[in-house]
Design an enzyme around this catalytic site. Structure first.
Site, short mmCIF file in Angstrom:
data_model
loop_
_atom_site.label_atom_id
_atom_site.label_comp_id
_atom_site.label_asym_id
_atom_site.label_seq_id
_atom_site.Cartn_x
_atom_site.Cartn_y
_atom_site.Cartn_z
N ARG A 1 30.08 -28.01 15.51
CA ARG A 1 29.86 -29.40 15.91
C ARG A 1 30.13 -30.37 14.76
O ARG A 1 30.60 -31.49 14.98
CB ARG A 1 28.45 -29.55 16.46
N ASP B 1 16.70 -39.48 28.16
CA ASP B 1 17.29 -38.43 27.35
C ASP B 1 17.70 -39.01 26.01
O ASP B 1 17.92 -40.23 25.90
CB ASP B 1 18.52 -37.84 28.06
#
Length: 285
Positions: A38, A146
């Site tokens: 990532r 979220d």
């Protein structure tokens, strides 16, 4: 993996500490490959020449890089009617408990956090419409939150593929979705507009407090990614976001009893949930 060299041990440690401070998620050497993939993704996206160059950009939050970086680390495994025994408990027991001593004009507030791409808050809305006889007698507010801004955009759009809908009957799909093509369906506008979506980090009280207090919180399958200290902070924040007597539903592998003493265990026929004490006597159910 890429043209970039692997992170040095000290670089990896500093990056994981940064991520932990921002999100509460903890990553060890066992997750090094997951983390490095990532990082490389974001280095390529930002045109960074080296990890020190990228890390300086990240710490400075250049062009909102922190948000984009955190988005790459969130896990969004979800589908409609996941762990539906808790939805059964919602309509058979939890809502009845919440409305017992309140006025009918007082809104019932339900929070789905983290809500990922929206399957959970929309599932709650569908379940109430189909299974709670009093659904039209109360104002019901459902909020989906979220930390990942990318999935919040998808949740607002409300477009889902076959896997997301695999547990819904053809009747429900026909009634509440509009076909886009052979592989995708969009939930009807009335439901999209009935749910409010927001960004929140549950280990950050400055983000959780403004959402106010809820009757019921669904916080499923996220605390397993935290260490003990972050779990306790999240539990304390969620406690403050519950009305006295309110309930919180966790994932099947999570136990609030091992995290915080703030909550009582409430055992119902369909599910075990956790309750904020209401100041009066209430036994285990």
């Amino acid at each position: 993996m890429s043209e970039f060299p692997a992170l040095a041990q000290e670089e990896f440690r500093r990056l994981c500490e940064f991520l932990y401070r921002r999100t509460g998620m903890i990553f060890t050497e066992a997750k090094r490959y997951y983390v490095e993939r990532r990082v490389v993704e974001r280095m390529l996206a930002t045109g960074s020449d080296s990890f020190p160059d990228y890390f300086a950009r990240l710490r400075a939050d250049a062009q909102g890089e922190i948000e984009l970086f955190v988005n790459t680390f969130t896990v969004n495994e979800t589908y409609f009617y996941r762990e539906d025994h808790q939805l059964k408990c919602l309509t058979s027991d939890l809502l009845g408990s919440r409305i017992r001593t309140r006025r009918s004009d007082a809104a019932l507030r339900i929070w789905s956090v983290p809500c990922s791409t929206g399957e959970e808050p929309y599932s709650i809305a569908l379940w109430l419409l189909e299974n709670w006889a009093l659904v039209d007698d109360y104002e019901i507010e459902i909020v989906g939150s979220d930390i990942d801004t990318r999935v919040l955009g998808l949740a607002r759009e409300g477009i889902f593929g076959k896997r997301s809908l695999m547990r819904l009957s053809p009747y429900l799909i026909e009634k509440y979705f509009v076909s886009i093509d052979a592989e995708r369906w969009q939930i009807i506008a009335d439901l999209r507009e009935s749910i409010r979506f927001s960004q929140v980090n549950i280990v950050e009280p400055r983000q959780t407090r403004p959402h106010g207090r809820f009757d019921i919180i669904f916080c499923r399958n996220v605390l397993i990614y935290f260490d003990d200290a972050s779990r306790r902070i999240a539990a304390e924040n969620l406690y403050e976001n519950l009305l006295p007597g309110g309930f919180i539903c966790l994932g099947h592998s999570e136990s609030m009893s091992r995290i915080s003493p703030l909550f009582d265990v409430s055992r119902f026929e369909d599910a075990i949930v956790y309750q904020r004490p209401d100041g009066g006597a209430h036994a285990d159910r």
